[in-house]
Design an enzyme around this catalytic site. Structure first.
Site, PDB file in Angstrom:
ATOM      1  N   LYS A 198      40.878 -29.639  28.085  1.00 14.37           N
ATOM      2  CA  LYS A 198      39.881 -29.997  29.084  1.00 14.37           C
ATOM      3  C   LYS A 198      40.297 -29.358  30.400  1.00 14.37           C
ATOM      4  O   LYS A 198      41.346 -29.674  30.954  1.00 14.37           O
ATOM      5  CB  LYS A 198      39.775 -31.511  29.229  1.00 14.37           C
ATOM      6  CG  LYS A 198      38.765 -31.941  30.288  1.00 14.37           C
ATOM      7  CD  LYS A 198      38.698 -33.467  30.398  1.00 14.37           C
ATOM      8  CE  LYS A 198      37.747 -33.901  31.495  1.00 14.37           C
ATOM      9  NZ  LYS A 198      37.685 -35.381  31.611  1.00 14.37           N
ATOM     10  N   LYS A 251      36.626 -28.348  26.347  1.00 15.08           N
ATOM     11  CA  LYS A 251      35.644 -28.742  27.369  1.00 15.08           C
ATOM     12  C   LYS A 251      36.015 -28.088  28.698  1.00 15.08           C
ATOM     13  O   LYS A 251      37.168 -28.207  29.108  1.00 15.08           O
ATOM     14  CB  LYS A 251      35.647 -30.267  27.501  1.00 15.08           C
ATOM     15  CG  LYS A 251      34.772 -30.805  28.621  1.00 15.08           C
ATOM     16  CD  LYS A 251      34.947 -32.317  28.772  1.00 15.08           C
ATOM     17  CE  LYS A 251      34.114 -32.838  29.940  1.00 15.08           C
ATOM     18  NZ  LYS A 251      34.307 -34.278  30.159  1.00 15.08           N
TER      19      LYS A 251
END
Length: 328
Positions: A198, A251
């Site tokens: 992320k 992400k």
């Protein structure tokens, strides 16, 4: 022209073009992110995230019912607490009467076949808006942060979540959650999906508007990954697999297709998820509204690029549209 130069014969027909894909987007690959507030009758549109809203638990049947009939298979829940007393450790995150746990129970009763994932983080529930617990000097204290995240994940599993998905990026939280699930009898009853890579991205703005999760001070660059850190992302993916992740996630998605490919290489036997985040979604919608391209065409192009890179699960706000488009 040399024989080996002629490729177009292999994709001259719409059907033979479809055969060129190693995998094809299906409804079961889509997970719909939804925002749950602690106002039971709420339906509040989110201006920076077109077509999306905050929902109260009493509205979930009318909201999700038509989508389930169209083939919706899974959702991921994000809590938006508006009427709780936040503190420095995010105590309301596992409140049994809080929005996420209430929504899990409601959805399980309404739609027993719908797969429910819960985002696990503290930022929506802490007074400082960060994803962990701080030391007195203002730095993140990773050990109690991971322990607190594990407590929240276990509470969601006990409420009936099929999957817990920690997005905090604290070191050691996957191992802590896996241990908590196993020790409490949920190791084989609840999936652990890790936000493994992320990145500290500029694409989260609409989400923070939706969830009210912007940090009160500073930023999250000390625990989310630097956008240029390919090697660090690879290490994080390998770490989370070793610590017990059942699914790994990258992400945002579109700017990090190379990392998605790396994840497929590093964890070839794990399902691989990508989150087409709020800013990615909003950009595609804005471009279509400006006449730059057709919305459906670009939505497919972006999501199919993630599938091409190796994803088997896509978290996207386009899920309702795809449920229609995939039937056409």
């Amino acid at each position: 022209m040399d024989i080996s130069s002629v490729l177009q014969g292999g994709y001259q027909h719409p059907l033979s073009r479809s055969w060129q894909a190693q995998r094809t987007l299906t409804k079961s690959m889509l997970m719909y992110p939804i925002f749950i507030t602690d106002e039971p009758d709420a339906h509040v549109e989110i201006p920076s995230l077109p077509g999306q809203a905050r929902w109260g638990v009493n509205k979930l049947e009318e909201f999700l019912g038509p989508l389930v009939k169209k083939g919706l298979r899974s959702v991921i829940l994000f809590g938006v607490p508006l009427h709780c007393e936040k503190d420095d450790r995010g105590s309301p995150a596992d409140d049994p009467n809080g929005p996420v746990i209430a929504a899990v129970r409601k959805i399980r009763s309404l739609f027993p076949e719908l797969y429910i994932a819960c985002d696990v983080c503290l930022c929506e529930y802490t007074s400082h808006g960060h994803c962990g617990v701080f030391r007195s000097d203002g730095s993140i204290d990773t050990t109690p942060s991971a322990a607190r995240i594990a407590e929240v994940a276990l509470a969601y599993a006990r409420a009936g979540a099929h999957c817990v998905a920690p997005s905090d990026m604290m070191d050691g939280r996957i191992k802590a959650i896996k241990r908590a699930l196993i020790d409490n009898g949920y190791g084989n009853r609840c999936t652990l999906m890790a936000y493994s890579a992320k990145f500290a991205s500029a694409l989260y703005g609409p989400f923070r508007d939706a969830a009210g999760s912007a940090p009160a001070f500073g930023d999250r660059k000390c625990y989310q990954l630097p956008p240029t850190a390919k090697g660090l992302a690879r290490r994080a993916i390998k770490r989370d697999v070793a610590e017990g992740a059942d699914i790994v996630m990258v992400k945002p998605a579109l700017p990090y297709l190379d990392v998605i490919q790396d994840a497929k290489e590093l964890a070839p036997d794990h399902p691989l998820a990508a989150y087409q985040v709020s800013g990615e979604y909003a950009m595609v919608v804005a471009g279509a509204r400006a006449g730059v391209y057709d919305l459906k065409t670009m939505a497919f192009e972006t999501v199919e690029s993630m599938v091409r890179a190796g994803c088997t699960l896509i978290l996207t706000y386009f899920t309702p549209q795809f449920l229609d488009w995939l039937d056409e």
